[in-house]
Every structure is written in C-alpha cells, then in structure tokens.
Design a protein around this motif. Structure first.
Motif, PDB file in Angstrom:
ATOM      1  N   VAL A   1     -36.823  11.298  -1.120  1.00 23.45           N
ATOM      2  CA  VAL A   1     -35.978  10.386  -1.597  1.00 23.45           C
ATOM      3  C   VAL A   1     -34.571  10.393  -1.033  1.00 23.45           C
ATOM      4  O   VAL A   1     -33.959   9.203  -0.891  1.00 23.45           O
ATOM      5  CB  VAL A   1     -35.690  10.616  -3.062  1.00 23.45           C
ATOM      6  CG1 VAL A   1     -34.778   9.669  -3.918  1.00 23.45           C
ATOM      7  CG2 VAL A   1     -37.233  10.452  -3.967  1.00 23.45           C
TER       8      VAL A   1
ATOM      9  N   TYR B   1     -30.609   6.267  -3.995  1.00 26.27           N
ATOM     10  CA  TYR B   1     -31.602   7.519  -4.645  1.00 26.27           C
ATOM     11  C   TYR B   1     -32.483   6.985  -5.770  1.00 26.27           C
ATOM     12  O   TYR B   1     -33.464   6.988  -5.884  1.00 26.27           O
ATOM     13  CB  TYR B   1     -30.864   8.669  -4.886  1.00 26.27           C
ATOM     14  CG  TYR B   1     -30.158   9.223  -3.693  1.00 26.27           C
ATOM     15  CD1 TYR B   1     -30.622   9.061  -2.281  1.00 26.27           C
ATOM     16  CD2 TYR B   1     -29.141  10.254  -3.881  1.00 26.27           C
ATOM     17  CE1 TYR B   1     -29.944   9.705  -1.304  1.00 26.27           C
ATOM     18  CE2 TYR B   1     -28.548  10.689  -2.778  1.00 26.27           C
ATOM     19  CZ  TYR B   1     -28.777  10.512  -1.461  1.00 26.27           C
ATOM     20  OH  TYR B   1     -28.160  11.089  -0.343  1.00 26.27           O
TER      21      TYR B   1
ATOM     22  N   ALA C   1     -36.367   6.191  -5.624  1.00 21.49           N
ATOM     23  CA  ALA C   1     -37.223   7.075  -6.770  1.00 21.49           C
ATOM     24  C   ALA C   1     -37.965   6.273  -7.622  1.00 21.49           C
ATOM     25  O   ALA C   1     -38.999   6.470  -7.868  1.00 21.49           O
ATOM     26  CB  ALA C   1     -36.372   8.031  -7.418  1.00 21.49           C
TER      27      ALA C   1
ATOM     28  N   GLY D   1     -43.432  10.625  -0.248  1.00 24.16           N
ATOM     29  CA  GLY D   1     -42.763  10.814  -1.538  1.00 24.16           C
ATOM     30  C   GLY D   1     -43.729  10.651  -2.605  1.00 24.16           C
ATOM     31  O   GLY D   1     -43.892  11.409  -3.791  1.00 24.16           O
TER      32      GLY D   1
ATOM     33  N   ALA E   1     -41.537  13.725 -11.821  1.00 20.52           N
ATOM     34  CA  ALA E   1     -40.432  12.916 -11.127  1.00 20.52           C
ATOM     35  C   ALA E   1     -39.057  13.118 -11.439  1.00 20.52           C
ATOM     36  O   ALA E   1     -38.224  13.306 -10.620  1.00 20.52           O
ATOM     37  CB  ALA E   1     -40.963  11.375 -11.199  1.00 20.52           C
TER      38      ALA E   1
ATOM     39  N   ILE F   1     -35.726  14.486  -9.161  1.00 21.22           N
ATOM     40  CA  ILE F   1     -34.699  13.557  -9.110  1.00 21.22           C
ATOM     41  C   ILE F   1     -33.540  14.351  -9.573  1.00 21.22           C
ATOM     42  O   ILE F   1     -32.571  14.396  -8.715  1.00 21.22           O
ATOM     43  CB  ILE F   1     -34.821  12.426  -9.880  1.00 21.22           C
ATOM     44  CG1 ILE F   1     -35.738  11.507  -9.416  1.00 21.22           C
ATOM     45  CG2 ILE F   1     -33.572  11.689 -10.116  1.00 21.22           C
ATOM     46  CD1 ILE F   1     -36.268  10.381 -10.125  1.00 21.22           C
TER      47      ILE F   1
END
Length: 358
Positions: A14, A42, A46, A200, A228, A232
C-alpha cells in the motif's frame, strides 16, 4: 506466522503504490507532496486492495492474468526508458555497511525476503493444481520459476533504474519519477499500482484466510476486513511515526529472521511427505479435534521447538537501523540472521524426529 507476514507485506505494498501516485501527481499535475496527500493516496490504494480481496479467489486469479503481461511489458519498456542515463561502469561510492560482504549480504537478505515470504502460504495455492494434469516436479518447477524469476525482474528493474538517478534522495519512487522521461511517468504509476494491487490483494486475502482459520466462527469477509484494518494501521504508524525506509528495511530483515526457519521446516517436511489428506488438513479450521495432523494436542512439538530456537537466533543476530541484536557482529558484520536461523531450525527439526514424538 503467515498472518504476520501477510499483514506486514500488505502494509508495504500500500505504501509503495501510494507513494508512486503522489510522486506522479506532483510531477504531472503539480499537486502537493505532503503527509496529508500521502495519507489520502494510501487510503485509496488500500480501499482498492480490500475491495478485490473481498471478492475472493476467483477475482484474484482473474486479476493476475491481466497484471502479469501488462506490468511485465511496461518493465521491459522501462529498461529502454532509462538506458540512456545508465553508466554500468560508474563507481557507486562507499559500501553502505563499510565492506563488500557485509553490504552484499544485506542486499541478498532483502532480495530473499519476497520469495521467502511466500514460503508459508504456497501450499494454499499449489493444492488447487490438479495432480492428474501436473506432476510434482512440474508444479515445483513452475513454482520456483514464478517465485524467483518473478522477483528477479522487478529487482533488476529497481537496480537498473537506481543507477540512472544522478542525485538520489531518501525516496526511490520520488527519484524514479523525477528522473523518468515524461512519457514513462504514467507507466510507472501503472506498474506500481497494478503490481502493488497484485501483491497487496494476495496478502490481504491470505491474512483473512489465516484469521478465519484461527476464529472459525467468523466469516472470511469479516476476517479480511479486520486484518486489512490492522495492516493499514501498521502502514500509517510505520510511515508517519517512524522513518518509512528504515521501518521497511528493519521489518523485512526481522521477518526474514523468523520466517526462514519456518520455511526450512516446511521444506524438510515436504521432502519427507509423499502425500497428504486435504480433508484432515482443514480439521482445525472446521473446529474438529484429532486426526492425522493433530500431533500432540494440536502441536508438532519438534517443529515448534526448532522454529522457536531458530527464530530466536535470527532475532538475536539482526542488525538494522531500528534494532541491533546482541549477536549482530558474530560474523564481523555479515548478516547471519536469515541463513543461520534456517540452518539451526533445520538441524533441530531433523534431530527432533529421533527424540521427540510429534
């Protein structure tokens, strides 16, 4: 272990894709290169990765069929785009770690991180290949080619383009976009975005499967969203709280130190095993106890002991900008955290078969 790997590499992909978007926007559109813009980029990347991962395996496979030829072709064009600025005989200056072998070993460890990171999860994908259509040797050959050649091309692309950068700064992607011919800026974004999405999505999807195995009551979509979110958070902390480059390098080396011994154990186990029962392998994920792979209360004592000791050595021998282990200088600055942890774990695992009942 596989869960930690997937989370870490999802955060890295990411970051790199988002940085490419920001750098390209700054050059082509004059947009700001600020923390806020990076944060937005980002978030966009993502969201794309999580969206594809939620659709599942079939969507991921379909996406890979597009990503591979497009990114591969653009990378080949990239060699041509930067060829005029490359002097293969130019001196690179002093070695980063003060000596050839120390610096070469660091480079080798970083290069090995990608194929090693796939080690704990390759069984999830190769088991889908038909044993009737393909022999074990064919599957292993295709797997090895995909892992090592697939990693080698982008690594060579990175090394080749890095040589063309006259005055490098702390950000490779910023330098790459700045030094690129105008016509190749958009392809850089496509390479970074599609390549990042490809990697990713696999990481996020795999992390969701891993967490689902640990919490059978949750659905895959639920565990995918949870993992996820964790990835992040790791990304934003690594970029905005710590130095991004040093964080990625330190994380990669540390992960290698604990992943490689487990990969060595898996490799030895695979060489020993001629067949497996796919139904029994899913016993834990389905909430069942006992079976062929239950071993001692659900634990393979020899494998766990070998991994623990090998991983402990690896972490003690790590040498990064953020953490230096007490055994980091055991070989005069040459990094033994990866190869040493694998050798120790492999030897202990083999020996445990004689003394420890699984």
């Amino acid at each position: 272990m596989a869960l930690a790997i997937a989370l870490a590499f999802a955060a890295v992909t990411v970051s790199t894709s988002g940085d490419a978007l920001v750098a390209a926007g700054h050059r082509l559109l004059g947009t700001a290169d600020s923390h806020a813009i990076h944060g937005i980029a980002y978030a966009v990347v993502a969201a794309l990765m999580v969206g594809v991962a939620l659709y599942g395996h079939a969507t991921i496979v379909a996406m890979q069929k597009i990503v591979l030829p497009v990114v591969g072709t653009l990378m080949v064009l990239g060699f041509l785009a930067f060829a005029g600025n490359v002097d293969m005989g130019a001196s690179g200056g002093d070695y980063v770690l003060g000596g050839f072998w120390q610096t070469w070993t660091l480079s080798a460890v970083l290069f090995a991180a990608a194929p090693i990171s796939y080690g704990p999860t390759i069984g999830d994908y190769t088991r889908r290949l038909s044993p009737i259509r393909f022999s074990d040797k064919q599957i292993c050959a295709a797997l090895g080619c995909g892992m090592f050649v697939g990693v080698m091309l982008p690594s060579l692309f990175g090394a080749f383009t890095a040589i063309s950068i006259a005055n490098p700064t702390g950000s490779y992607l910023d330098d790459l976009v700045t030094a690129s011919p105008a016509w190749f800026v958009v392809p850089i974004v496509v390479i970074s975005l599609l390549g990042g999405l490809s990697q990713g999505v696999l990481c996020i999807y795999a992390s969701g499967l891993d967490l689902e195995g640990l919490t059978p009551r949750l659905r895959r979509t639920q565990t995918t969203v949870i993992t996820a979110a964790v990835a992040i958070v790791l990304l934003y902390v690594g970029v905005f709280v710590f130095d991004a480059v040093e964080s990625v390098t330190a994380m990669t080396i540390a992960l290698n130190a604990v992943i490689t011994p487990w990969v060595a154990i898996l490799a030895i186990g695979a060489l020993r095993t001629r067949s497996y029962d796919p139904t029994e392998l899913q016993a834990f994920a389905h909430g069942r106890r006992g079976g062929q792979y239950w071993f001692t209360g659900g634990w393979h004592v020899g494998a766990v002991a070998a991994w623990t000791i090998g991983g402990a050595f690896g972490l003690l021998a790590v040498n990064t900008a953020l953490y230096v282990g007490p055994l980091a200088d055991i070989a005069g600055g040459v990094d033994l955290s990866t190869i040493g942890s694998a050798a120790i774990a492999g030897l202990i695992y083999v020996a445990s078969g004689r003394f420890i009942k699984a």
